[in-house]
Design a protein around this motif. Sequence first.
Motif, PDB file in Angstrom:
ATOM      1  N   LYS A   1      77.978  46.942  26.618  1.00  9.33           N
ATOM      2  CA  LYS A   1      77.850  46.641  25.187  1.00  9.33           C
ATOM      3  C   LYS A   1      79.072  45.870  24.700  1.00  9.33           C
ATOM      4  O   LYS A   1      78.950  44.842  24.026  1.00  9.33           O
ATOM      5  N   ALA A   2      80.264  46.326  25.061  1.00 14.04           N
ATOM      6  CA  ALA A   2      81.495  45.654  24.636  1.00 14.04           C
ATOM      7  C   ALA A   2      81.568  44.244  25.219  1.00 14.04           C
ATOM      8  O   ALA A   2      81.968  43.296  24.524  1.00 14.04           O
ATOM      9  N   SER A   3      81.173  44.102  26.469  1.00 11.19           N
ATOM     10  CA  SER A   3      81.206  42.793  27.118  1.00 11.19           C
ATOM     11  C   SER A   3      80.222  41.824  26.465  1.00 11.19           C
ATOM     12  O   SER A   3      80.534  40.649  26.259  1.00 11.19           O
ATOM     13  N   LEU A   4      79.037  42.309  26.131  1.00 12.22           N
ATOM     14  CA  LEU A   4      78.044  41.459  25.468  1.00 12.22           C
ATOM     15  C   LEU A   4      78.483  41.089  24.060  1.00 12.22           C
ATOM     16  O   LEU A   4      78.235  39.972  23.610  1.00 12.22           O
ATOM     17  N   GLN A   5      79.149  42.016  23.374  1.00 10.34           N
ATOM     18  CA  GLN A   5      79.632  41.702  22.024  1.00 10.34           C
ATOM     19  C   GLN A   5      80.703  40.622  22.060  1.00 10.34           C
ATOM     20  O   GLN A   5      80.775  39.791  21.168  1.00 10.34           O
ATOM     21  N   GLU A   6      81.528  40.616  23.102  1.00 11.81           N
ATOM     22  CA  GLU A   6      82.524  39.554  23.249  1.00 11.81           C
ATOM     23  C   GLU A   6      81.854  38.200  23.419  1.00 11.81           C
ATOM     24  O   GLU A   6      82.404  37.178  23.029  1.00 11.81           O
ATOM     25  N   LYS A   7      80.669  38.197  24.012  1.00  9.65           N
ATOM     26  CA  LYS A   7      79.922  36.957  24.210  1.00  9.65           C
ATOM     27  C   LYS A   7      79.050  36.604  23.012  1.00  9.65           C
ATOM     28  O   LYS A   7      78.330  35.617  23.042  1.00  9.65           O
ATOM     29  N   GLY A   8      79.086  37.442  21.969  1.00  7.64           N
ATOM     30  CA  GLY A   8      78.341  37.149  20.751  1.00  7.64           C
ATOM     31  C   GLY A   8      76.938  37.734  20.710  1.00  7.64           C
ATOM     32  O   GLY A   8      76.166  37.412  19.816  1.00  7.64           O
TER      33      GLY A   8
ATOM     34  N   VAL B   1      71.691  42.221  29.930  1.00  6.76           N
ATOM     35  CA  VAL B   1      72.245  43.489  30.398  1.00  6.76           C
ATOM     36  C   VAL B   1      72.272  43.499  31.924  1.00  6.76           C
ATOM     37  O   VAL B   1      73.281  43.858  32.535  1.00  6.76           O
ATOM     38  N   GLU B   2      71.183  43.075  32.547  1.00  9.22           N
ATOM     39  CA  GLU B   2      71.118  43.063  34.008  1.00  9.22           C
ATOM     40  C   GLU B   2      72.123  42.079  34.595  1.00  9.22           C
ATOM     41  O   GLU B   2      72.802  42.375  35.585  1.00  9.22           O
ATOM     42  N   LYS B   3      72.267  40.924  33.967  1.00  6.24           N
ATOM     43  CA  LYS B   3      73.227  39.914  34.441  1.00  6.24           C
ATOM     44  C   LYS B   3      74.656  40.449  34.342  1.00  6.24           C
ATOM     45  O   LYS B   3      75.442  40.316  35.282  1.00  6.24           O
ATOM     46  N   GLU B   4      74.969  41.071  33.224  1.00  6.67           N
ATOM     47  CA  GLU B   4      76.310  41.635  33.018  1.00  6.67           C
ATOM     48  C   GLU B   4      76.579  42.766  34.014  1.00  6.67           C
ATOM     49  O   GLU B   4      77.682  42.892  34.548  1.00  6.67           O
ATOM     50  N   PHE B   5      75.576  43.578  34.269  1.00  6.85           N
ATOM     51  CA  PHE B   5      75.689  44.687  35.212  1.00  6.85           C
ATOM     52  C   PHE B   5      76.009  44.166  36.617  1.00  6.85           C
ATOM     53  O   PHE B   5      76.904  44.676  37.295  1.00  6.85           O
ATOM     54  N   ILE B   6      75.312  43.140  37.042  1.00  8.89           N
ATOM     55  CA  ILE B   6      75.509  42.585  38.379  1.00  8.89           C
ATOM     56  C   ILE B   6      76.839  41.830  38.473  1.00  8.89           C
ATOM     57  O   ILE B   6      77.538  41.914  39.475  1.00  8.89           O
TER      58      ILE B   6
ATOM     59  N   ILE C   1      74.800  40.796  19.909  1.00  8.71           N
ATOM     60  CA  ILE C   1      74.916  42.063  19.207  1.00  8.71           C
ATOM     61  C   ILE C   1      73.780  42.975  19.666  1.00  8.71           C
ATOM     62  O   ILE C   1      72.601  42.647  19.529  1.00  8.71           O
ATOM     63  N   ILE C   2      74.172  44.120  20.222  1.00 11.33           N
ATOM     64  CA  ILE C   2      73.215  45.089  20.736  1.00 11.33           C
ATOM     65  C   ILE C   2      73.879  46.458  20.681  1.00 11.33           C
ATOM     66  O   ILE C   2      75.088  46.574  20.845  1.00 11.33           O
ATOM     67  N   SER C   3      73.090  47.482  20.412  1.00  9.61           N
ATOM     68  CA  SER C   3      73.664  48.819  20.319  1.00  9.61           C
ATOM     69  C   SER C   3      73.823  49.428  21.705  1.00  9.61           C
ATOM     70  O   SER C   3      73.153  49.032  22.660  1.00  9.61           O
ATOM     71  N   ARG C   4      74.691  50.413  21.799  1.00 11.20           N
ATOM     72  CA  ARG C   4      74.918  51.075  23.078  1.00 11.20           C
ATOM     73  C   ARG C   4      73.666  51.814  23.523  1.00 11.20           C
ATOM     74  O   ARG C   4      73.334  51.844  24.710  1.00 11.20           O
ATOM     75  N   ARG C   5      72.964  52.406  22.578  1.00  5.90           N
ATOM     76  CA  ARG C   5      71.734  53.125  22.926  1.00  5.90           C
ATOM     77  C   ARG C   5      70.674  52.181  23.474  1.00  5.90           C
ATOM     78  O   ARG C   5      69.921  52.532  24.377  1.00  5.90           O
ATOM     79  N   LYS C   6      70.605  50.980  22.934  1.00 10.35           N
ATOM     80  CA  LYS C   6      69.651  49.987  23.438  1.00 10.35           C
ATOM     81  C   LYS C   6      70.033  49.570  24.854  1.00 10.35           C
ATOM     82  O   LYS C   6      69.161  49.441  25.728  1.00 10.35           O
ATOM     83  N   VAL C   7      71.322  49.376  25.094  1.00 10.33           N
ATOM     84  CA  VAL C   7      71.787  49.025  26.431  1.00 10.33           C
ATOM     85  C   VAL C   7      71.460  50.159  27.404  1.00 10.33           C
ATOM     86  O   VAL C   7      70.949  49.921  28.497  1.00 10.33           O
TER      87      VAL C   7
ATOM     88  N   ASN D   1      79.541  42.519  37.090  1.00  8.75           N
ATOM     89  CA  ASN D   1      80.643  43.482  37.169  1.00  8.75           C
ATOM     90  C   ASN D   1      80.479  44.445  38.337  1.00  8.75           C
ATOM     91  O   ASN D   1      80.939  45.584  38.293  1.00  8.75           O
ATOM     92  N   HIS D   2      79.793  43.982  39.368  1.00  7.55           N
ATOM     93  CA  HIS D   2      79.660  44.698  40.642  1.00  7.55           C
ATOM     94  C   HIS D   2      79.055  46.087  40.475  1.00  7.55           C
ATOM     95  O   HIS D   2      79.463  47.031  41.162  1.00  7.55           O
ATOM     96  N   LYS D   3      78.142  46.225  39.536  1.00  6.15           N
ATOM     97  CA  LYS D   3      77.396  47.468  39.297  1.00  6.15           C
ATOM     98  C   LYS D   3      78.307  48.635  38.929  1.00  6.15           C
ATOM     99  O   LYS D   3      77.995  49.783  39.178  1.00  6.15           O
ATOM    100  N   ARG D   4      79.446  48.322  38.312  1.00  4.03           N
ATOM    101  CA  ARG D   4      80.418  49.359  37.933  1.00  4.03           C
ATOM    102  C   ARG D   4      80.367  49.686  36.442  1.00  4.03           C
ATOM    103  O   ARG D   4      80.856  50.722  36.032  1.00  4.03           O
ATOM    104  N   TYR D   5      79.837  48.780  35.626  1.00  5.70           N
ATOM    105  CA  TYR D   5      79.856  48.972  34.180  1.00  5.70           C
ATOM    106  C   TYR D   5      78.703  49.846  33.732  1.00  5.70           C
ATOM    107  O   TYR D   5      77.573  49.672  34.154  1.00  5.70           O
ATOM    108  N   GLY D   6      79.005  50.778  32.823  1.00  8.40           N
ATOM    109  CA  GLY D   6      77.995  51.595  32.178  1.00  8.40           C
ATOM    110  C   GLY D   6      77.618  50.969  30.845  1.00  8.40           C
ATOM    111  O   GLY D   6      78.014  49.842  30.514  1.00  8.40           O
ATOM    112  N   SER D   7      76.867  51.707  30.039  1.00 13.35           N
ATOM    113  CA  SER D   7      76.358  51.157  28.784  1.00 13.35           C
ATOM    114  C   SER D   7      77.471  50.787  27.804  1.00 13.35           C
ATOM    115  O   SER D   7      77.366  49.779  27.106  1.00 13.35           O
ATOM    116  N   ARG D   8      78.525  51.575  27.752  1.00 17.53           N
ATOM    117  CA  ARG D   8      79.613  51.284  26.804  1.00 17.53           C
ATOM    118  C   ARG D   8      80.314  49.972  27.141  1.00 17.53           C
ATOM    119  O   ARG D   8      80.564  49.147  26.271  1.00 17.53           O
ATOM    120  N   ARG D   9      80.648  49.793  28.409  1.00 20.41           N
ATOM    121  CA  ARG D   9      81.353  48.581  28.802  1.00 20.41           C
ATOM    122  C   ARG D   9      80.455  47.352  28.714  1.00 20.41           C
ATOM    123  O   ARG D   9      80.911  46.272  28.338  1.00 20.41           O
TER     124      ARG D   9
END
Length: 149
Positions: free
Chosen positions: A45-52, A28-33, A54-60, A35-43
Amino acid sequence: MSRSAYYRYRRGKSYRADKKYNRPKHEVEKEFIQNHKRYGSRRIKASLQEKGIIISRRKVASIMRKQGLRAIQPRTFVPRTTNSRHGKRVSPNLLEAHPQVTKPNSVWVSDITYMPVKGGKWAYLCVWLDLFSRRIVSWRLAETCRKFL
């Protein structure tokens, strides 16, 4: 401590929470950084799911909250092209004298609008319209509104 955890420890197979619980934190931290600290939990989550992963939005959202990660929300910018509080007189409506346009190219009207372009900039579009045919007679695109004057 549970009995099974104790015997697992005795066999040298201690329970390691790092693999199960810390991996999503790092992802989550790697994905956040990335994407230049612009992504919230929804984005994220979607980005991590594309990478395989699986994590819920609430967990993110929970991980982000615990890590102190907050997405940057850029301020919305609306260019101000009109000063409505100028206190000067308003131009008269010259079209009141022409309620019906009967021939082409007798009455043209114009308007200026703005459009967002890449890089956070704006482009201004001026369009001239023939009221009889309702077709665009001319148009011009500029970087500033002043170029039309």
